[in-house]
Write a protein that holds these residues in place. Sequence first.
Motif, PDB file in Angstrom:
ATOM      1  N   ALA A 195      32.272  22.484  51.256  1.00 46.45           N
ATOM      2  CA  ALA A 195      32.185  21.021  51.234  1.00 46.45           C
ATOM      3  C   ALA A 195      30.997  20.551  52.068  1.00 46.45           C
ATOM      4  CB  ALA A 195      33.474  20.413  51.778  1.00 46.45           C
ATOM      5  N   ASP A 196      30.422  19.425  51.681  1.00 45.70           N
ATOM      6  CA  ASP A 196      29.275  18.881  52.416  1.00 45.70           C
ATOM      7  C   ASP A 196      29.628  18.571  53.874  1.00 45.70           C
ATOM      8  OD1 ASP A 196      27.699  19.049  50.169  1.00 45.70           O
ATOM      9  OD2 ASP A 196      28.003  16.961  49.570  1.00 45.70           O
ATOM     10  N   SER A 197      30.902  18.329  54.134  1.00 49.81           N
ATOM     11  CA  SER A 197      31.345  17.992  55.489  1.00 49.81           C
ATOM     12  C   SER A 197      31.441  19.211  56.404  1.00 49.81           C
ATOM     13  CB  SER A 197      32.710  17.301  55.431  1.00 49.81           C
ATOM     14  OG  SER A 197      33.665  18.143  54.799  1.00 49.81           O
ATOM     15  N   VAL A 198      31.331  20.410  55.834  1.00 46.32           N
ATOM     16  CA  VAL A 198      31.452  21.648  56.608  1.00 46.32           C
ATOM     17  C   VAL A 198      30.064  22.220  56.876  1.00 46.32           C
ATOM     18  CG1 VAL A 198      32.390  23.992  56.646  1.00 46.32           C
ATOM     19  CG2 VAL A 198      33.705  22.145  55.587  1.00 46.32           C
ATOM     20  N   SER A 199      29.725  22.423  58.138  1.00 42.53           N
ATOM     21  CA  SER A 199      28.415  22.975  58.477  1.00 42.53           C
ATOM     22  C   SER A 199      28.344  24.442  58.064  1.00 42.53           C
ATOM     23  CB  SER A 199      28.156  22.862  59.985  1.00 42.53           C
ATOM     24  OG  SER A 199      28.994  23.761  60.701  1.00 42.53           O
ATOM     25  N   TYR A 200      27.124  24.923  57.883  1.00 44.92           N
ATOM     26  CA  TYR A 200      26.959  26.337  57.553  1.00 44.92           C
ATOM     27  C   TYR A 200      27.478  27.233  58.678  1.00 44.92           C
ATOM     28  CZ  TYR A 200      24.148  25.438  53.354  1.00 44.92           C
ATOM     29  OH  TYR A 200      23.724  25.054  52.112  1.00 44.92           O
ATOM     30  N   GLU A 201      27.258  26.816  59.926  1.00 41.33           N
ATOM     31  CA  GLU A 201      27.758  27.617  61.044  1.00 41.33           C
ATOM     32  C   GLU A 201      29.277  27.779  60.954  1.00 41.33           C
ATOM     33  OE1 GLU A 201      24.703  24.901  63.201  1.00 41.33           O
ATOM     34  OE2 GLU A 201      25.670  24.968  61.236  1.00 41.33           O
ATOM     35  N   THR A 202      29.973  26.691  60.683  1.00 37.74           N
ATOM     36  CA  THR A 202      31.423  26.752  60.558  1.00 37.74           C
ATOM     37  C   THR A 202      31.827  27.596  59.359  1.00 37.74           C
ATOM     38  OG1 THR A 202      31.705  24.590  61.598  1.00 37.74           O
ATOM     39  CG2 THR A 202      33.513  25.375  60.227  1.00 37.74           C
ATOM     40  N   ALA A 203      31.128  27.436  58.245  1.00 34.58           N
ATOM     41  CA  ALA A 203      31.454  28.194  57.038  1.00 34.58           C
ATOM     42  C   ALA A 203      31.261  29.693  57.227  1.00 34.58           C
ATOM     43  CB  ALA A 203      30.615  27.697  55.867  1.00 34.58           C
ATOM     44  N   SER A 213      60.305  44.392  64.983  1.00 32.61           N
ATOM     45  CA  SER A 213      59.561  44.675  63.756  1.00 32.61           C
ATOM     46  C   SER A 213      58.067  44.641  64.050  1.00 32.61           C
ATOM     47  CB  SER A 213      59.874  43.633  62.684  1.00 32.61           C
ATOM     48  OG  SER A 213      61.244  43.647  62.335  1.00 32.61           O
ATOM     49  N   VAL A 214      57.338  45.563  63.423  1.00 26.26           N
ATOM     50  CA  VAL A 214      55.891  45.629  63.589  1.00 26.26           C
ATOM     51  C   VAL A 214      55.233  45.603  62.222  1.00 26.26           C
ATOM     52  CG1 VAL A 214      53.936  46.947  64.462  1.00 26.26           C
ATOM     53  CG2 VAL A 214      56.107  46.977  65.710  1.00 26.26           C
ATOM     54  N   HIS A 215      54.277  44.673  62.055  1.00 29.33           N
ATOM     55  CA  HIS A 215      53.512  44.576  60.811  1.00 29.33           C
ATOM     56  C   HIS A 215      52.044  44.790  61.121  1.00 29.33           C
ATOM     57  CE1 HIS A 215      56.703  42.869  58.164  1.00 29.33           C
ATOM     58  NE2 HIS A 215      57.161  42.406  59.311  1.00 29.33           N
ATOM     59  N   GLY A 216      51.412  45.748  60.450  1.00 26.16           N
ATOM     60  CA  GLY A 216      49.970  45.888  60.539  1.00 26.16           C
ATOM     61  C   GLY A 216      49.314  44.966  59.526  1.00 26.16           C
ATOM     62  N   SER A 217      48.111  44.488  59.843  1.00 22.95           N
ATOM     63  CA  SER A 217      47.415  43.583  58.928  1.00 22.95           C
ATOM     64  C   SER A 217      45.936  43.937  58.906  1.00 22.95           C
ATOM     65  CB  SER A 217      47.605  42.130  59.360  1.00 22.95           C
ATOM     66  OG  SER A 217      47.069  41.244  58.405  1.00 22.95           O
ATOM     67  N   PHE A 218      45.396  44.132  57.704  1.00 21.39           N
ATOM     68  CA  PHE A 218      44.008  44.586  57.568  1.00 21.39           C
ATOM     69  C   PHE A 218      43.294  43.762  56.503  1.00 21.39           C
ATOM     70  CE2 PHE A 218      40.925  47.690  55.641  1.00 21.39           C
ATOM     71  CZ  PHE A 218      40.057  47.726  56.725  1.00 21.39           C
ATOM     72  N   LEU A 219      42.156  43.226  56.861  1.00 20.34           N
ATOM     73  CA  LEU A 219      41.325  42.452  55.942  1.00 20.34           C
ATOM     74  C   LEU A 219      42.084  41.295  55.301  1.00 20.34           C
ATOM     75  CD1 LEU A 219      39.121  45.218  54.260  1.00 20.34           C
ATOM     76  CD2 LEU A 219      38.523  43.685  56.132  1.00 20.34           C
ATOM     77  N   TYR A 220      41.871  41.055  53.998  1.00 22.19           N
ATOM     78  CA  TYR A 220      42.386  39.860  53.325  1.00 22.19           C
ATOM     79  C   TYR A 220      42.171  40.061  51.840  1.00 22.19           C
ATOM     80  CZ  TYR A 220      37.432  39.541  54.078  1.00 22.19           C
ATOM     81  OH  TYR A 220      36.114  39.872  54.171  1.00 22.19           O
ATOM     82  N   GLY A 221      42.959  39.366  51.042  1.00 19.73           N
ATOM     83  CA  GLY A 221      42.797  39.410  49.603  1.00 19.73           C
ATOM     84  C   GLY A 221      41.876  38.306  49.106  1.00 19.73           C
ATOM     85  N   TYR A 222      41.511  38.393  47.851  1.00 22.57           N
ATOM     86  CA  TYR A 222      40.649  37.401  47.210  1.00 22.57           C
ATOM     87  C   TYR A 222      41.312  36.027  47.234  1.00 22.57           C
ATOM     88  CZ  TYR A 222      37.567  35.525  43.506  1.00 22.57           C
ATOM     89  OH  TYR A 222      36.675  34.791  42.776  1.00 22.57           O
ATOM     90  N   ASP A 223      42.595  35.981  46.903  1.00 20.77           N
ATOM     91  CA  ASP A 223      43.319  34.704  46.875  1.00 20.77           C
ATOM     92  C   ASP A 223      43.406  34.099  48.275  1.00 20.77           C
ATOM     93  OD1 ASP A 223      43.652  34.933  44.174  1.00 20.77           O
ATOM     94  OD2 ASP A 223      45.694  35.717  44.298  1.00 20.77           O
ATOM     95  N   GLU A 224      43.596  34.948  49.277  1.00 20.60           N
ATOM     96  CA  GLU A 224      43.676  34.452  50.652  1.00 20.60           C
ATOM     97  C   GLU A 224      42.342  33.864  51.094  1.00 20.60           C
ATOM     98  OE1 GLU A 224      46.981  37.518  52.499  1.00 20.60           O
ATOM     99  OE2 GLU A 224      45.035  38.245  51.826  1.00 20.60           O
ATOM    100  N   PHE A 225      41.257  34.514  50.714  1.00 23.60           N
ATOM    101  CA  PHE A 225      39.934  33.993  51.048  1.00 23.60           C
ATOM    102  C   PHE A 225      39.734  32.623  50.395  1.00 23.60           C
ATOM    103  CE2 PHE A 225      35.341  33.611  51.097  1.00 23.60           C
ATOM    104  CZ  PHE A 225      34.955  34.277  52.247  1.00 23.60           C
ATOM    105  N   GLN A 226      40.173  32.494  49.160  1.00 24.04           N
ATOM    106  CA  GLN A 226      40.059  31.219  48.444  1.00 24.04           C
ATOM    107  C   GLN A 226      40.885  30.132  49.115  1.00 24.04           C
ATOM    108  OE1 GLN A 226      41.533  31.271  44.346  1.00 24.04           O
ATOM    109  NE2 GLN A 226      39.868  29.920  43.740  1.00 24.04           N
ATOM    110  N   LYS A 227      42.086  30.483  49.577  1.00 21.70           N
ATOM    111  CA  LYS A 227      42.936  29.504  50.257  1.00 21.70           C
ATOM    112  C   LYS A 227      42.309  29.042  51.568  1.00 21.70           C
ATOM    113  CE  LYS A 227      47.301  31.201  48.326  1.00 21.70           C
ATOM    114  NZ  LYS A 227      48.554  31.936  48.617  1.00 21.70           N
ATOM    115  N   VAL A 228      41.746  29.991  52.302  1.00 23.72           N
ATOM    116  CA  VAL A 228      41.106  29.650  53.569  1.00 23.72           C
ATOM    117  C   VAL A 228      39.908  28.733  53.336  1.00 23.72           C
ATOM    118  CG1 VAL A 228      39.691  30.620  55.421  1.00 23.72           C
ATOM    119  CG2 VAL A 228      41.894  31.648  54.883  1.00 23.72           C
ATOM    120  N   ALA A 229      39.140  29.018  52.298  1.00 28.26           N
ATOM    121  CA  ALA A 229      38.002  28.158  51.971  1.00 28.26           C
ATOM    122  C   ALA A 229      38.477  26.735  51.703  1.00 28.26           C
ATOM    123  CB  ALA A 229      37.256  28.716  50.759  1.00 28.26           C
ATOM    124  N   GLY A 230      39.593  26.613  50.995  1.00 27.64           N
ATOM    125  CA  GLY A 230      40.145  25.288  50.722  1.00 27.64           C
ATOM    126  C   GLY A 230      40.587  24.566  51.976  1.00 27.64           C
TER     127      GLY A 230
END
Length: 346
Positions: free
Chosen positions: A133-141, A280-297
Amino acid sequence: MKAMVYKGPEILSIEEIADVPVKDQEVKIRVKACGICGSDVHGYLGKTGRRIAPMVMGHEFCGEVVELGSKATKLKKGDRVTVYPVDFCGECEMCRKGDVHLCLNKRAYGVLDVDGAFAEYINVPEKCCFPIADSVSYETASLMEPLAVAYRGIGNAGDLDGKTVLIVGAGTIGLLAMACVKQKNVKKIIVSDLSDHRLEVALKMGADVAVNPGKEDFKQRILDETDGRGVDIAVEAVGAEATVRQAMSALRLSGTAVWIGNNQRMINIDMQEVVTHELSVHGSFLYGYDEFQKVAGLLNEGKIYVEPLISKTITLDEAPEYFNILANRPGNLIKVVVVDKDTVEV
């Protein structure tokens, strides 16, 4: 074009390298911002084997589309985009399951021998680009990639409604994990770190409680903040034995730990504590395509506040110096972002 080339352990050189022709389904991006990741610094030191010289590092990047391949039809010149930095085949078993980040034929930009974005330009598949979005700086993106790592980790924590959450480690991933937790209806967010400066940043970003275990009794403070019960969720964002033990010791009975930190390979933990407290222990590694899209939104909609953790913006010419600083004397630096000097004030 100009690029920063990794030549071997602790050797970085600003050089002119060949411009690569754009393939049919690719777009050429003028890199506007690229964050220096901790894994880049470890690669620079030659510790990981994940950077094979000579190559160009950089996987946390965004920029402006300047050229399109003949089959790239969704974008246009001038579009501002952030990039999912994994070229996936779309055909292997993992891709068919939707786990494109685990693609058996993937190419990760800025990793191993695949050139990344510490350069003036980079060619990437159009499918890997998401609008800014135009409101988001490149540094933030440029924080989109580590934010996606944090987002996936918090997703593994389960329902956070009304829960008390501890974040152990207020580096980039820990602070971004806290930013993701802020989007949930949690009761309290506690952040632990040995750096008072990083704790100040955490409070500025919305933490309720800051704990420095080097200056106070960590376990007692956790009990005081949770009415003697312990936290519901502990997010470990360092990847070291001491901080893993800290996170586990803070949990209430049947609590959940999410391990996002990925530093020390082997650790010792109190297995009896895990068993008898039914943790309970959950390991977490990287991210999926859909998750990246959600974060961008979320970032485009202004729903996540991340700007305070950007410590400094620098030019590509300054990057070798700052790799040395981050490796040997980082001080209060959290996230350093390399920016296009022609369009971003530094």
